[in-house]
Write a protein that holds these residues in place. Structure first.
Motif, mmCIF file in Angstrom:
data_model
loop_
_atom_site.group_PDB
_atom_site.id
_atom_site.type_symbol
_atom_site.label_atom_id
_atom_site.label_comp_id
_atom_site.label_asym_id
_atom_site.label_seq_id
_atom_site.Cartn_x
_atom_site.Cartn_y
_atom_site.Cartn_z
ATOM 1 N N ARG A 43 -1.860 -12.070 4.346
ATOM 2 C CA ARG A 43 -0.566 -11.671 4.907
ATOM 3 C C ARG A 43 0.518 -12.662 4.517
ATOM 4 O O ARG A 43 1.634 -12.282 4.177
ATOM 5 C CB ARG A 43 -0.658 -11.550 6.426
ATOM 6 C CG ARG A 43 -1.336 -10.288 6.893
ATOM 7 C CD ARG A 43 -1.131 -9.991 8.383
ATOM 8 N NE ARG A 43 -1.044 -11.149 9.237
ATOM 9 C CZ ARG A 43 -2.078 -11.745 9.843
ATOM 10 N NH1 ARG A 43 -3.291 -11.272 9.677
ATOM 11 N NH2 ARG A 43 -1.890 -12.793 10.608
ATOM 12 N N ALA A 44 0.200 -13.962 4.556
ATOM 13 C CA ALA A 44 1.181 -14.993 4.195
ATOM 14 C C ALA A 44 1.588 -14.862 2.726
ATOM 15 O O ALA A 44 2.779 -14.950 2.392
ATOM 16 C CB ALA A 44 0.617 -16.383 4.465
ATOM 17 N N ARG A 45 0.611 -14.629 1.836
ATOM 18 C CA ARG A 45 0.933 -14.448 0.407
ATOM 19 C C ARG A 45 1.802 -13.213 0.191
ATOM 20 O O ARG A 45 2.754 -13.244 -0.587
ATOM 21 C CB ARG A 45 -0.340 -14.345 -0.425
ATOM 22 C CG ARG A 45 -1.026 -15.664 -0.662
ATOM 23 C CD ARG A 45 -2.087 -15.585 -1.756
ATOM 24 N NE ARG A 45 -3.073 -14.554 -1.521
ATOM 25 C CZ ARG A 45 -4.257 -14.734 -0.931
ATOM 26 N NH1 ARG A 45 -4.589 -15.928 -0.487
ATOM 27 N NH2 ARG A 45 -5.093 -13.740 -0.794
ATOM 28 N N ARG A 46 1.503 -12.135 0.914
ATOM 29 C CA ARG A 46 2.289 -10.908 0.766
ATOM 30 C C ARG A 46 3.720 -11.135 1.249
ATOM 31 O O ARG A 46 4.676 -10.703 0.617
ATOM 32 C CB ARG A 46 1.633 -9.755 1.535
ATOM 33 C CG ARG A 46 2.338 -8.426 1.298
ATOM 34 C CD ARG A 46 1.644 -7.224 1.913
ATOM 35 N NE ARG A 46 1.456 -7.375 3.347
ATOM 36 C CZ ARG A 46 0.286 -7.481 3.949
ATOM 37 N NH1 ARG A 46 -0.831 -7.454 3.260
ATOM 38 N NH2 ARG A 46 0.207 -7.621 5.260
ATOM 39 N N GLN A 47 3.879 -11.856 2.373
ATOM 40 C CA GLN A 47 5.215 -12.151 2.882
ATOM 41 C C GLN A 47 6.004 -13.001 1.898
ATOM 42 O O GLN A 47 7.200 -12.784 1.701
ATOM 43 C CB GLN A 47 5.133 -12.843 4.234
ATOM 44 C CG GLN A 47 4.709 -11.909 5.345
ATOM 45 C CD GLN A 47 4.499 -12.613 6.666
ATOM 46 O OE1 GLN A 47 4.414 -13.841 6.743
ATOM 47 N NE2 GLN A 47 4.399 -11.847 7.735
ATOM 48 N N GLN A 48 5.344 -13.961 1.246
ATOM 49 C CA GLN A 48 6.018 -14.793 0.245
ATOM 50 C C GLN A 48 6.462 -13.951 -0.940
ATOM 51 O O GLN A 48 7.563 -14.127 -1.467
ATOM 52 C CB GLN A 48 5.088 -15.917 -0.225
ATOM 53 C CG GLN A 48 4.899 -16.995 0.798
ATOM 54 C CD GLN A 48 3.908 -18.042 0.350
ATOM 55 O OE1 GLN A 48 3.144 -17.846 -0.609
ATOM 56 N NE2 GLN A 48 3.875 -19.178 1.038
ATOM 57 N N ARG A 49 5.587 -13.043 -1.376
ATOM 58 C CA ARG A 49 5.952 -12.167 -2.509
ATOM 59 C C ARG A 49 7.138 -11.295 -2.141
ATOM 60 O O ARG A 49 8.049 -11.093 -2.934
ATOM 61 C CB ARG A 49 4.769 -11.276 -2.916
ATOM 62 C CG ARG A 49 3.684 -11.987 -3.680
ATOM 63 C CD ARG A 49 2.706 -11.022 -4.311
ATOM 64 N NE ARG A 49 2.152 -10.031 -3.396
ATOM 65 C CZ ARG A 49 1.013 -10.160 -2.719
ATOM 66 N NH1 ARG A 49 0.295 -11.263 -2.825
ATOM 67 N NH2 ARG A 49 0.591 -9.189 -1.937
ATOM 68 N N MET A 50 7.141 -10.767 -0.926
ATOM 69 C CA MET A 50 8.229 -9.897 -0.490
ATOM 70 C C MET A 50 9.540 -10.662 -0.357
ATOM 71 O O MET A 50 10.601 -10.140 -0.658
ATOM 72 C CB MET A 50 7.879 -9.218 0.837
ATOM 73 C CG MET A 50 6.665 -8.296 0.757
ATOM 74 S SD MET A 50 6.825 -6.976 -0.460
ATOM 75 C CE MET A 50 8.008 -5.950 0.355
ATOM 76 N N ALA A 51 9.470 -11.902 0.086
ATOM 77 C CA ALA A 51 10.663 -12.730 0.253
ATOM 78 C C ALA A 51 11.257 -13.091 -1.108
ATOM 79 O O ALA A 51 12.472 -13.289 -1.209
ATOM 80 C CB ALA A 51 10.337 -13.998 1.023
#
Length: 64
Positions: A54-62
Protein backbone atom coordinates in the motif's frame (compact mmCIF):
# COMPACT_ATOMS: atom_id res chain seq x y z
CA UNK A 1 0.39 -28.27 13.86
CA UNK A 2 0.48 -24.50 14.16
CA UNK A 3 -2.12 -22.49 15.99
CA UNK A 4 -4.48 -20.50 13.81
CA UNK A 5 -3.90 -16.78 13.74
CA UNK A 6 -5.70 -14.35 15.95
CA UNK A 7 -4.99 -11.12 14.09
CA UNK A 8 -7.98 -9.04 13.00
CA UNK A 9 -8.49 -9.18 9.27
CA UNK A 10 -6.78 -6.30 7.45
CA UNK A 11 -9.79 -6.08 5.11
CA UNK A 12 -11.07 -2.50 4.87
CA UNK A 13 -14.17 -3.41 2.83
CA UNK A 14 -12.87 -1.58 -0.25
CA UNK A 15 -12.24 -4.71 -2.28
CA UNK A 16 -11.07 -4.01 -5.79
CA UNK A 17 -8.44 -6.16 -7.45
CA UNK A 18 -5.70 -4.72 -9.64
CA UNK A 19 -4.34 -7.90 -11.11
CA UNK A 20 -3.66 -10.06 -8.06
CA UNK A 21 -3.56 -7.25 -5.46
CA UNK A 22 -6.48 -5.82 -3.51
CA UNK A 23 -6.42 -2.02 -3.71
CA UNK A 24 -8.21 -1.77 -0.36
CA UNK A 25 -6.04 -3.84 1.98
CA UNK A 26 -2.97 -4.49 -0.17
CA UNK A 27 -3.09 -8.27 0.16
CA UNK A 28 -2.55 -10.60 -2.74
CA UNK A 29 -5.38 -12.97 -3.68
CA UNK A 30 -3.32 -15.90 -2.37
CA UNK A 31 -2.90 -14.12 0.99
CA UNK A 32 -6.63 -13.39 1.20
CA UNK A 33 -7.43 -17.05 0.58
CA UNK A 34 -4.77 -18.20 3.08
CA UNK A 35 -5.84 -15.80 5.85
CA UNK A 36 -8.36 -17.95 7.77
CA UNK A 37 -5.97 -20.89 8.10
CA UNK A 38 -2.76 -18.91 8.59
CA UNK A 39 -0.88 -18.99 11.87
CA UNK A 40 -0.42 -15.82 13.89
CA UNK A 41 3.12 -15.47 12.53
CA UNK A 42 1.91 -15.90 8.96
CA UNK A 43 -0.87 -13.35 9.47
CA UNK A 44 1.60 -10.83 10.85
CA UNK A 45 3.82 -11.40 7.81
CA UNK A 46 0.85 -10.92 5.46
CA UNK A 47 -0.06 -7.67 7.22
CA UNK A 48 3.53 -6.38 6.93
CA UNK A 49 3.76 -7.23 3.23
CA UNK A 50 0.35 -5.67 2.51
CA UNK A 51 1.35 -2.51 4.38
CA UNK A 52 4.50 -2.24 2.24
CA UNK A 53 2.48 -2.72 -0.96
CA UNK A 54 0.00 0.00 0.00
CA UNK A 55 2.84 2.41 0.85
CA UNK A 56 4.57 1.75 -2.51
CA UNK A 57 1.28 2.28 -4.37
CA UNK A 58 0.67 5.56 -2.52
CA UNK A 59 4.18 6.75 -3.44
CA UNK A 60 3.60 5.87 -7.09
CA UNK A 61 0.28 7.71 -7.08
CA UNK A 62 1.81 10.78 -5.42
CA UNK A 63 4.51 10.90 -8.11
CA UNK A 64 2.03 11.17 -10.98
Amino acid sequence: MSERGRQPSPCVRQCCLDGDECLGCGRLMSEILQWANASDTQQLQIIALATERRARRQQRMAGR
